[in-house]
Design a protein around this motif. Structure first.
Motif, PDB file in Angstrom:
ATOM      1  N   ALA A   1      41.255  46.093  44.549  1.00  0.00           N
ATOM      2  CA  ALA A   1      42.241  45.642  43.570  1.00  0.00           C
ATOM      3  C   ALA A   1      42.141  44.119  43.466  1.00  0.00           C
ATOM      4  CB  ALA A   1      43.644  46.053  44.005  1.00  0.00           C
ATOM      5  N   HIS A   2      41.823  43.631  42.263  1.00  0.00           N
ATOM      6  CA  HIS A   2      41.715  42.182  42.084  1.00  0.00           C
ATOM      7  C   HIS A   2      42.276  41.782  40.722  1.00  0.00           C
ATOM      8  CE1 HIS A   2      38.312  42.446  39.277  1.00  0.00           C
ATOM      9  NE2 HIS A   2      37.784  43.357  40.084  1.00  0.00           N
ATOM     10  N   CYS A   3      42.363  40.483  40.482  1.00  0.00           N
ATOM     11  CA  CYS A   3      43.021  39.967  39.276  1.00  0.00           C
ATOM     12  C   CYS A   3      42.057  39.419  38.239  1.00  0.00           C
ATOM     13  CB  CYS A   3      44.025  38.870  39.652  1.00  0.00           C
ATOM     14  SG  CYS A   3      45.331  39.410  40.776  1.00  0.00           S
ATOM     15  N   GLU A   4      40.773  39.489  38.505  1.00  0.00           N
ATOM     16  CA  GLU A   4      39.802  38.959  37.551  1.00  0.00           C
ATOM     17  C   GLU A   4      39.829  39.775  36.247  1.00  0.00           C
ATOM     18  OE1 GLU A   4      37.569  36.192  37.781  1.00  0.00           O
ATOM     19  OE2 GLU A   4      39.108  35.784  39.286  1.00  0.00           O
ATOM     20  N   PRO A   5      39.627  39.106  35.086  1.00  0.00           N
ATOM     21  CA  PRO A   5      39.685  39.803  33.786  1.00  0.00           C
ATOM     22  C   PRO A   5      38.423  40.602  33.497  1.00  0.00           C
ATOM     23  CG  PRO A   5      39.172  37.497  33.438  1.00  0.00           C
ATOM     24  CD  PRO A   5      39.423  37.647  34.917  1.00  0.00           C
ATOM     25  N   THR A   6      38.178  41.602  34.309  1.00  0.00           N
ATOM     26  CA  THR A   6      37.029  42.485  34.111  1.00  0.00           C
ATOM     27  C   THR A   6      37.532  43.908  33.891  1.00  0.00           C
ATOM     28  OG1 THR A   6      36.852  42.874  36.492  1.00  0.00           O
ATOM     29  CG2 THR A   6      35.570  41.050  35.584  1.00  0.00           C
ATOM     30  N   LYS A   7      36.639  44.788  33.559  1.00  0.00           N
ATOM     31  CA  LYS A   7      37.026  46.176  33.333  1.00  0.00           C
ATOM     32  C   LYS A   7      37.486  46.809  34.644  1.00  0.00           C
ATOM     33  CE  LYS A   7      35.366  50.626  31.628  1.00  0.00           C
ATOM     34  NZ  LYS A   7      34.209  51.392  31.093  1.00  0.00           N
TER      35      LYS A   7
ATOM     36  N   LEU B   1      40.371  54.384  50.461  1.00  0.00           N
ATOM     37  CA  LEU B   1      40.336  53.034  51.012  1.00  0.00           C
ATOM     38  C   LEU B   1      40.575  52.043  49.880  1.00  0.00           C
ATOM     39  CD1 LEU B   1      39.662  50.779  53.055  1.00  0.00           C
ATOM     40  CD2 LEU B   1      37.236  51.257  52.647  1.00  0.00           C
ATOM     41  N   VAL B   2      41.545  51.163  50.052  1.00  0.00           N
ATOM     42  CA  VAL B   2      41.854  50.166  49.038  1.00  0.00           C
ATOM     43  C   VAL B   2      41.820  48.770  49.665  1.00  0.00           C
ATOM     44  CG1 VAL B   2      43.484  49.393  47.274  1.00  0.00           C
ATOM     45  CG2 VAL B   2      43.376  51.829  47.881  1.00  0.00           C
ATOM     46  N   LEU B   3      41.101  47.852  49.029  1.00  0.00           N
ATOM     47  CA  LEU B   3      41.045  46.463  49.470  1.00  0.00           C
ATOM     48  C   LEU B   3      42.062  45.646  48.681  1.00  0.00           C
ATOM     49  CD1 LEU B   3      37.167  45.826  49.501  1.00  0.00           C
ATOM     50  CD2 LEU B   3      38.574  46.908  51.259  1.00  0.00           C
ATOM     51  N   ILE B   4      42.868  44.865  49.400  1.00  0.00           N
ATOM     52  CA  ILE B   4      43.857  43.971  48.793  1.00  0.00           C
ATOM     53  C   ILE B   4      43.568  42.553  49.266  1.00  0.00           C
ATOM     54  CG2 ILE B   4      46.307  43.431  48.535  1.00  0.00           C
ATOM     55  CD1 ILE B   4      45.666  46.145  47.384  1.00  0.00           C
ATOM     56  N   GLY B   5      43.405  41.625  48.336  1.00  0.00           N
ATOM     57  CA  GLY B   5      42.976  40.277  48.667  1.00  0.00           C
ATOM     58  C   GLY B   5      44.099  39.331  49.039  1.00  0.00           C
TER      59      GLY B   5
ATOM     60  N   GLY C   1      45.016  33.817  46.968  1.00  0.00           N
ATOM     61  CA  GLY C   1      44.086  33.272  45.984  1.00  0.00           C
ATOM     62  C   GLY C   1      43.124  34.296  45.427  1.00  0.00           C
ATOM     63  N   ASP C   2      43.361  35.559  45.700  1.00  0.00           N
ATOM     64  CA  ASP C   2      42.542  36.681  45.234  1.00  0.00           C
ATOM     65  C   ASP C   2      41.167  36.676  45.917  1.00  0.00           C
ATOM     66  OD1 ASP C   2      42.009  39.002  43.890  1.00  0.00           O
ATOM     67  OD2 ASP C   2      41.784  38.100  41.910  1.00  0.00           O
ATOM     68  N   PHE C   3      40.415  37.722  45.691  1.00  0.00           N
ATOM     69  CA  PHE C   3      39.042  37.782  46.175  1.00  0.00           C
ATOM     70  C   PHE C   3      38.196  36.773  45.398  1.00  0.00           C
ATOM     71  CE2 PHE C   3      40.467  42.212  47.091  1.00  0.00           C
ATOM     72  CZ  PHE C   3      40.255  42.205  48.462  1.00  0.00           C
ATOM     73  N   SER C   4      37.175  36.254  46.025  1.00  0.00           N
ATOM     74  CA  SER C   4      36.249  35.358  45.330  1.00  0.00           C
ATOM     75  C   SER C   4      35.337  36.185  44.427  1.00  0.00           C
ATOM     76  CB  SER C   4      35.420  34.573  46.341  1.00  0.00           C
ATOM     77  OG  SER C   4      34.541  35.451  47.051  1.00  0.00           O
ATOM     78  N   PRO C   5      34.743  35.563  43.401  1.00  0.00           N
ATOM     79  CA  PRO C   5      33.796  36.293  42.540  1.00  0.00           C
ATOM     80  C   PRO C   5      32.660  36.923  43.346  1.00  0.00           C
ATOM     81  CG  PRO C   5      34.399  34.213  41.524  1.00  0.00           C
ATOM     82  CD  PRO C   5      34.983  34.194  42.914  1.00  0.00           C
TER      83      PRO C   5
ATOM     84  N   ILE D   1      35.191  50.748  43.539  1.00  0.00           N
ATOM     85  CA  ILE D   1      35.634  50.792  42.147  1.00  0.00           C
ATOM     86  C   ILE D   1      36.754  49.779  41.944  1.00  0.00           C
ATOM     87  CG2 ILE D   1      36.703  52.234  40.361  1.00  0.00           C
ATOM     88  CD1 ILE D   1      35.441  54.656  41.782  1.00  0.00           C
ATOM     89  N   ALA D   2      36.638  48.933  40.933  1.00  0.00           N
ATOM     90  CA  ALA D   2      37.665  47.939  40.640  1.00  0.00           C
ATOM     91  C   ALA D   2      38.862  48.624  39.999  1.00  0.00           C
ATOM     92  CB  ALA D   2      37.111  46.869  39.712  1.00  0.00           C
ATOM     93  N   VAL D   3      40.064  48.311  40.523  1.00  0.00           N
ATOM     94  CA  VAL D   3      41.282  48.952  40.011  1.00  0.00           C
ATOM     95  C   VAL D   3      42.369  47.916  39.764  1.00  0.00           C
ATOM     96  CG1 VAL D   3      40.870  51.206  41.069  1.00  0.00           C
ATOM     97  CG2 VAL D   3      42.101  49.432  42.356  1.00  0.00           C
ATOM     98  N   THR D   4      43.320  48.296  38.927  1.00  0.00           N
ATOM     99  CA  THR D   4      44.508  47.499  38.699  1.00  0.00           C
ATOM    100  C   THR D   4      45.719  48.260  39.205  1.00  0.00           C
ATOM    101  OG1 THR D   4      45.901  46.473  37.001  1.00  0.00           O
ATOM    102  CG2 THR D   4      44.698  48.452  36.361  1.00  0.00           C
ATOM    103  N   LEU D   5      46.717  47.521  39.648  1.00  0.00           N
ATOM    104  CA  LEU D   5      47.950  48.127  40.156  1.00  0.00           C
ATOM    105  C   LEU D   5      49.101  47.962  39.170  1.00  0.00           C
ATOM    106  CD1 LEU D   5      47.693  46.823  43.837  1.00  0.00           C
ATOM    107  CD2 LEU D   5      47.056  49.076  42.978  1.00  0.00           C
ATOM    108  N   GLY D   6      48.787  47.467  37.962  1.00  0.00           N
ATOM    109  CA  GLY D   6      49.819  47.269  36.951  1.00  0.00           C
ATOM    110  C   GLY D   6      49.549  46.011  36.152  1.00  0.00           C
ATOM    111  N   SER D   7      50.378  45.741  35.178  1.00  0.00           N
ATOM    112  CA  SER D   7      50.159  44.604  34.280  1.00  0.00           C
ATOM    113  C   SER D   7      50.619  43.274  34.886  1.00  0.00           C
ATOM    114  CB  SER D   7      50.888  44.837  32.960  1.00  0.00           C
ATOM    115  OG  SER D   7      52.286  45.053  33.181  1.00  0.00           O
TER     116      SER D   7
END
Length: 235
Positions: free
Chosen positions: A163-169, A184-188, A191-195, A207-213
């Motif tokens: 789960a990260h905040c980068e503007p990707t799909k 298994l879920v990774l939470i950064g 400052g979020d995960f680095s690129p 798999i990249a996921v979002t937890l909400g808006s």
């Protein structure tokens, strides 16, 4: 029901002596006496029922009369979470995740981590306390602090997410996690995960996921992921 914890109690255990601090609490605070009933879990799925045979403030002894087995969670959730700069916030996460239902926790050292040292023993006690308070018999596993690189290379799981905040799909975690599976879920960190970390996770089939808006704090994101997996498997 007041639940106590000791990992050494097994199915063949006949008597158990509480340590001095717990004995004092049982006798002076809870005002328990000989003949009263107490419950203990070993954190391995069993709750034991015992009768007090000696109610001493220095040594309270019970005779184990029976036990029952508590069903495990219908899923296996492993959260790898970067410790927050504030210890209080990470400890809050540990407590609430245990109450909601989690199987394994790994503190994760990332490129943007501000906290690089953890208090393993204190974290263990917080998880134990939350397990007892929520009357659970399965103690979540707390792993030592691990570097991001070592962790993603070694970790194995049926369903792996980051789960990260980068503007990707990204997919919604609620739409991606399978029922009754190992997740298994990774939470950064704050400052979020680095690129580079995000790219490395993708190479390792995460798999990249979002937890909400909304943009969430680390501990809020971890609890949101925990609650989503719990909700999915309870319905």
């Amino acid at each position: 029901m007041q639940l106590f914890y000791n990992s050494d109690i097994e199915l063949l255990t006949k008597t158990y002596s509480f340590p001095r601090d717990e004995s004092k609490h049982i006798v002076r605070v809870l005002r328990k006496q000989e003949g009263d009933t107490l419950h203990i879990t070993n954190g391995k799925g069993y709750i034991f029922k015992g009768t007090i045979t000696a109610a001493g403030q220095n040594k309270c002894i019970i005779e184990i009369k029976s036990f029952e087995q508590q069903a495990p969670l219908p899923y296996y959730l492993h959260l790898a979470v970067a410790p927050t700069k504030s210890n209080d916030r990470f400890e809050w996460f540990l407590e609430k995740a245990t109450e909601i239902g989690i199987s394994e926790i790994t503190p994760l050292l990332c490129d943007h981590s501000e906290r690089k040292v953890i208090k393993q023993e204190r974290f263990e006690k917080i998880i134990q306390s939350a397990m007892k308070q929520s009357l659970q018999a399965h103690l979540p596993k707390l792993n030592p602090l691990a570097s991001f690189k070592d962790f993603i290379n070694d970790a194995s799981c049926e369903h792996k997410f980051i789960a990260h905040c980068e503007p990707t799909k990204k997919n919604k975690l609620s739409h991606s996690a399978a029922l009754k599976k190992k997740v298994l879920v990774l939470i950064g960190p704050e400052g979020d995960f680095s690129p580079e970390e995000i790219s490395s996770a993708a190479e390792n089939k995460y798999i990249a996921v979002t937890l909400g808006s909304q943009r969430l704090r680390t501990e809020t994101a971890a609890i949101t992921a925990c609650q989503l997996i719990s909700f999915l498997n309870d319905n």
